[in-house]
Design a protein around this motif. Sequence first.
Motif, PDB file in Angstrom:
ATOM      1  N   LEU A  31      -9.301  -2.646 -13.237  1.00 12.86           N
ATOM      2  CA  LEU A  31      -9.806  -3.374 -12.077  1.00 12.86           C
ATOM      3  C   LEU A  31     -10.945  -4.298 -12.469  1.00 12.86           C
ATOM      4  O   LEU A  31     -11.828  -3.924 -13.237  1.00 12.86           O
ATOM      5  CB  LEU A  31     -10.282  -2.379 -11.007  1.00 12.86           C
ATOM      6  N   THR A  82       2.856  -8.937   0.550  1.00  8.76           N
ATOM      7  CA  THR A  82       2.117  -7.683   0.526  1.00  8.76           C
ATOM      8  C   THR A  82       3.116  -6.553   0.696  1.00  8.76           C
ATOM      9  O   THR A  82       3.764  -6.428   1.737  1.00  8.76           O
ATOM     10  CB  THR A  82       1.063  -7.639   1.648  1.00  8.76           C
ATOM     11  N   SER A  85      -0.136  -1.831   2.454  1.00  4.45           N
ATOM     12  CA  SER A  85      -1.564  -1.972   2.698  1.00  4.45           C
ATOM     13  C   SER A  85      -2.026  -0.811   3.565  1.00  4.45           C
ATOM     14  O   SER A  85      -1.348  -0.450   4.533  1.00  4.45           O
ATOM     15  CB  SER A  85      -1.843  -3.309   3.395  1.00  4.45           C
ATOM     16  N   CYS A 109      -0.167  -6.843  -8.014  1.00  7.00           N
ATOM     17  CA  CYS A 109      -1.620  -6.878  -8.037  1.00  7.00           C
ATOM     18  C   CYS A 109      -2.139  -5.840  -7.048  1.00  7.00           C
ATOM     19  O   CYS A 109      -1.746  -5.844  -5.877  1.00  7.00           O
ATOM     20  CB  CYS A 109      -2.135  -8.267  -7.667  1.00  7.00           C
ATOM     21  N   VAL A 111      -5.223  -4.656  -4.914  1.00  7.95           N
ATOM     22  CA  VAL A 111      -6.434  -5.267  -4.366  1.00  7.95           C
ATOM     23  C   VAL A 111      -7.159  -4.231  -3.520  1.00  7.95           C
ATOM     24  O   VAL A 111      -6.577  -3.651  -2.598  1.00  7.95           O
ATOM     25  CB  VAL A 111      -6.093  -6.500  -3.498  1.00  7.95           C
ATOM     26  N   ASN A 113     -10.273  -4.194  -1.118  1.00 10.58           N
ATOM     27  CA  ASN A 113     -11.251  -5.003  -0.388  1.00 10.58           C
ATOM     28  C   ASN A 113     -12.322  -4.100   0.207  1.00 10.58           C
ATOM     29  O   ASN A 113     -12.017  -3.192   0.968  1.00 10.58           O
ATOM     30  CB  ASN A 113     -10.579  -5.788   0.738  1.00 10.58           C
ATOM     31  N   LYS A 118     -14.600  -7.362  -3.837  1.00 13.98           N
ATOM     32  CA  LYS A 118     -13.164  -7.130  -3.980  1.00 13.98           C
ATOM     33  C   LYS A 118     -12.901  -6.714  -5.413  1.00 13.98           C
ATOM     34  O   LYS A 118     -13.399  -7.328  -6.352  1.00 13.98           O
ATOM     35  CB  LYS A 118     -12.401  -8.409  -3.646  1.00 13.98           C
ATOM     36  N   TYR A 120      -9.713  -6.014  -8.097  1.00  9.83           N
ATOM     37  CA  TYR A 120      -8.289  -6.313  -8.227  1.00  9.83           C
ATOM     38  C   TYR A 120      -7.840  -6.075  -9.664  1.00  9.83           C
ATOM     39  O   TYR A 120      -8.637  -6.172 -10.607  1.00  9.83           O
ATOM     40  CB  TYR A 120      -7.994  -7.761  -7.809  1.00  9.83           C
ATOM     41  N   ASN A 122      -3.971  -6.361 -12.093  1.00  2.65           N
ATOM     42  CA  ASN A 122      -2.530  -6.588 -12.183  1.00  2.65           C
ATOM     43  C   ASN A 122      -1.872  -5.484 -12.991  1.00  2.65           C
ATOM     44  O   ASN A 122      -2.470  -4.958 -13.927  1.00  2.65           O
ATOM     45  CB  ASN A 122      -2.238  -7.945 -12.823  1.00  2.65           C
TER      46      ASN A 122
END
Length: 125
Positions: A31, A82, A85, A109, A111, A113, A118, A120, A122
Amino acid sequence: MKTKMLFLLLATFFCMNVAAMTDTSRKQIHLKAATADGGSPRSIVPTATACLSADNACILIDLTGACADCTVSVVNLATGETVCSEAYTDAEGVVLPVAGLLEEGEDYCLVVNMPRMKLYGNFKL
């Protein structure tokens, strides 16, 4: 008595070895941090670790001391869609179920938040 103690000691080492082998089979997701406006943070960056389970059924995220509220998302990099989530409050350890949602060979990816930051990273399935 000595054979019982030796057997108990060997069984303990065997269990520790099995636990270590299962832990290394997880795929680590590295991350990186960014601020809400997209720049890099200037203060202390919260530490968080993430990994994909060995069977690709869930993503495990350790947010110990990082934040109180967060939203965790997985985005398909090829389509921008997305995939999943979830919002969490008072989260330290997050388990994001992704069984059946991720496709083999695709780039994604992760993520995370938070209110002013943030994280993130991959990963490829």
